[in-house]
Design a protein around this motif. Structure first.
Motif, PDB file in Angstrom:
ATOM      1  N   ARG A 143       0.823  -1.202   0.000  1.00  0.00           N
ATOM      2  CA  ARG A 143       0.000   0.000   0.000  1.00  0.00           C
ATOM      3  C   ARG A 143       0.866   1.264   0.000  1.00  0.00           C
ATOM      4  O   ARG A 143       1.950   1.298   0.584  1.00  0.00           O
ATOM      5  N   GLU A 144       0.361   2.309  -0.634  1.00  0.00           N
ATOM      6  CA  GLU A 144       1.052   3.601  -0.651  1.00  0.00           C
ATOM      7  C   GLU A 144       0.939   4.251   0.727  1.00  0.00           C
ATOM      8  O   GLU A 144      -0.131   4.296   1.323  1.00  0.00           O
ATOM      9  N   VAL A 145       2.047   4.778   1.231  1.00  0.00           N
ATOM     10  CA  VAL A 145       2.046   5.480   2.510  1.00  0.00           C
ATOM     11  C   VAL A 145       1.981   6.976   2.242  1.00  0.00           C
ATOM     12  O   VAL A 145       2.858   7.539   1.579  1.00  0.00           O
ATOM     13  N   VAL A 146       0.933   7.614   2.717  1.00  0.00           N
ATOM     14  CA  VAL A 146       0.729   9.057   2.547  1.00  0.00           C
ATOM     15  C   VAL A 146       1.317   9.775   3.757  1.00  0.00           C
ATOM     16  O   VAL A 146       0.912   9.534   4.900  1.00  0.00           O
ATOM     17  N   ASP A 147       2.265  10.650   3.522  1.00  0.00           N
ATOM     18  CA  ASP A 147       2.979  11.350   4.590  1.00  0.00           C
ATOM     19  C   ASP A 147       2.225  12.609   5.001  1.00  0.00           C
ATOM     20  O   ASP A 147       2.174  13.593   4.274  1.00  0.00           O
ATOM     21  N   ALA A 148       1.610  12.577   6.189  1.00  0.00           N
ATOM     22  CA  ALA A 148       0.977  13.760   6.767  1.00  0.00           C
ATOM     23  C   ALA A 148       1.556  14.021   8.155  1.00  0.00           C
ATOM     24  O   ALA A 148       0.882  14.490   9.061  1.00  0.00           O
ATOM     25  N   VAL A 149       2.847  13.703   8.320  1.00  0.00           N
ATOM     26  CA  VAL A 149       3.529  13.872   9.596  1.00  0.00           C
ATOM     27  C   VAL A 149       4.145  15.267   9.651  1.00  0.00           C
ATOM     28  O   VAL A 149       4.801  15.708   8.704  1.00  0.00           O
ATOM     29  N   LEU A 150       3.932  15.967  10.768  1.00  0.00           N
ATOM     30  CA  LEU A 150       4.438  17.317  10.947  1.00  0.00           C
ATOM     31  C   LEU A 150       5.567  17.327  11.973  1.00  0.00           C
ATOM     32  O   LEU A 150       5.570  16.523  12.921  1.00  0.00           O
ATOM     33  N   ILE A 151       6.505  18.237  11.800  1.00  0.00           N
ATOM     34  CA  ILE A 151       7.621  18.388  12.737  1.00  0.00           C
ATOM     35  C   ILE A 151       7.316  19.530  13.691  1.00  0.00           C
ATOM     36  O   ILE A 151       6.981  20.636  13.266  1.00  0.00           O
ATOM     37  N   ALA A 152       7.389  19.235  14.986  1.00  0.00           N
ATOM     38  CA  ALA A 152       7.138  20.248  16.019  1.00  0.00           C
ATOM     39  C   ALA A 152       8.162  20.063  17.127  1.00  0.00           C
ATOM     40  O   ALA A 152       8.274  18.976  17.698  1.00  0.00           O
ATOM     41  N   ARG A 153       8.908  21.106  17.406  1.00  0.00           N
ATOM     42  CA  ARG A 153       9.958  21.023  18.423  1.00  0.00           C
ATOM     43  C   ARG A 153       9.364  20.604  19.764  1.00  0.00           C
ATOM     44  O   ARG A 153       8.358  21.146  20.207  1.00  0.00           O
ATOM     45  N   GLY A 154       9.968  19.602  20.381  1.00  0.00           N
ATOM     46  CA  GLY A 154       9.505  19.131  21.677  1.00  0.00           C
ATOM     47  C   GLY A 154       8.449  18.049  21.610  1.00  0.00           C
ATOM     48  O   GLY A 154       8.076  17.484  22.639  1.00  0.00           O
ATOM     49  N   ALA A 155       7.966  17.751  20.399  1.00  0.00           N
ATOM     50  CA  ALA A 155       6.936  16.709  20.271  1.00  0.00           C
ATOM     51  C   ALA A 155       7.541  15.340  20.559  1.00  0.00           C
ATOM     52  O   ALA A 155       8.736  15.104  20.368  1.00  0.00           O
ATOM     53  N   VAL A 156       6.717  14.433  21.024  1.00  0.00           N
ATOM     54  CA  VAL A 156       7.160  13.066  21.287  1.00  0.00           C
ATOM     55  C   VAL A 156       6.140  12.109  20.683  1.00  0.00           C
ATOM     56  O   VAL A 156       4.953  12.398  20.616  1.00  0.00           O
ATOM     57  N   LEU A 157       6.627  10.959  20.220  1.00  0.00           N
ATOM     58  CA  LEU A 157       5.722   9.933  19.736  1.00  0.00           C
ATOM     59  C   LEU A 157       5.172   9.142  20.923  1.00  0.00           C
ATOM     60  O   LEU A 157       5.868   8.942  21.917  1.00  0.00           O
ATOM     61  N   PRO A 158       3.924   8.661  20.817  1.00  0.00           N
ATOM     62  CA  PRO A 158       3.339   7.895  21.917  1.00  0.00           C
ATOM     63  C   PRO A 158       3.938   6.500  22.033  1.00  0.00           C
ATOM     64  O   PRO A 158       3.737   5.823  23.036  1.00  0.00           O
TER      65      PRO A 158
END
Length: 340
Positions: A143-158
């Motif tokens: 499947r095609e992966v659509v990139d809608a990920v944003l960069i935000a200083r200080g953000a953390v992944l869950p």
């Protein structure tokens, strides 16, 4: 309760991908008759997200409990506008906005749409983003992966990118195109129709085995009802659509006219109901007309498309094709529907 955390959205191309979250506007009165309570909350959540997206109002969270909506991350100066818009949604009882935003990071979503996977989230830097998308692409099953990920200083992944991709890949094949994942803080929420009880049990078992103890699973899936079974692949969807068309005599027009017959209009209403509860599948309208009447063929396809959109079907899914030059023994007064 449906509680969804989403990344902040500005006036950038990410709006194009955020719109994928709300491809199918749902009519609450219909949903209330065929879906359980959790799915009604999901319907209100999707509709709320759609209105905020269309209005270009950024947000980080939409939480629905029963018929009460709680918004977080609404910019100052637009909270009254957001509240007023959502209060007009049928079925919504109250709308409250949260002025403090405790969800600047730790949020991400993986949303299947046909042969695409849309990935939303906040990450602190390009390296983390590349790793997350790389892990998911390695397990995307074509499947095609659509990139809608944003960069935000200080953000953390869950969760670690590897675990996110492993959980995504662990979803049973029967639900890979219907179940969405929403991660925030220490919670993973699954939502969407599941084809049968056996698959429900398998899905929960897989999640139990994969998720560490510190991540809570919130299962908001439901067993598919009525036309929802058509979401499990284009072939099954085509069978459902073909049955609707055959039972009613097709999307039939009066000879030489762009107006559906009474029977054709009834078929269109049934078709629209099916498409609304079976999101994500592209629909091609193939219109016929006597040889040489290309304008008539095109006008008929456009008439069907316009009426489908009026009844809540996503316009991004419906395309048209005309076939005016056909054999003498063909039916020249119908519009065919092809899936995929």
């Amino acid at each position: 309760m449906v509680h969804r955390q989403l990344p902040r959205v500005g006036r950038t191309q990410s709006w194009r991908w955020l719109a994928m979250l709300v491809l199918v506007p749902a009519v609450l009165s219909t949903a209330g008759m065929i879906w359980p309570g959790a799915a009604i909350e999901e319907t209100l959540t999707r509709r709320s997200e759609e209105i905020l997206t269309e209005s270009r109002i950024s947000f980080t969270g939409v939480e629905v409990r029963g018929r009460d909506v709680r918004l977080s991350g609404i910019p100052a100066g637009r909270r009254s506008e957001a509240k007023a818009k959502l209060e007009e949604v049928p079925g919504v009882r109250t709308v409250n906005t949260v002025t403090t935003d405790d969800s600047a990071g730790g949020t991400m979503s993986v949303i299947p749409r046909g042969r695409q996977l849309a990935v939303f989230g906040l990450v602190p830097d390009e390296a983390t983003k590349d790793r997350l998308l790389g892990e998911i692409r390695a397990r995307r099953d074509g499947r095609e992966v659509v990139d809608a990920v944003l960069i935000a200083r200080g953000a953390v992944l869950p969760a670690d990118p590897g675990l996110v991709a492993e959980v995504m890949a662990g979803v049973p094949a029967e639900t890979a195109d219907t179940v969405s994942m929403y991660w925030w803080s220490d919670t993973l929420m699954l939502t969407g129709p599941v084809i049968d009880e056996e698959t429900v049990v398998e899905l929960r078992s897989v999640m139990h085995d994969l998720l560490p103890a510190e991540i809570r699973l919130e299962d908001r899936t439901w067993q598919a009802r009525l036309g929802e079974t058509a979401t499990f692949g284009a072939e099954a969807f085509q069978e459902s659509v073909s049955t609707v068309l055959a039972d009613g005599g097709g999307l039939r027009f009066a000879a030489g006219s762009t107006r559906l017959t009474a029977a054709g209009a009834e078929v269109l209403n049934r078709l629209a109901g099916l498409l609304r509860v079976a999101p994500g599948m592209p629909v091609v309208l193939e219109s016929h007309a006597p040889e040489g009447e290309s304008e008539l063929a095109g006008a008929r396809a456009e008439a069907v498309r316009a009426q489908l959109l009026d009844q809540g079907v996503s316009g991004s899914l419906v395309t048209m094709r005309s076939s005016p030059d056909i054999a003498d023994d063909s039916d020249v007064d119908v519009v065919d529907v092809q899936i995929g």
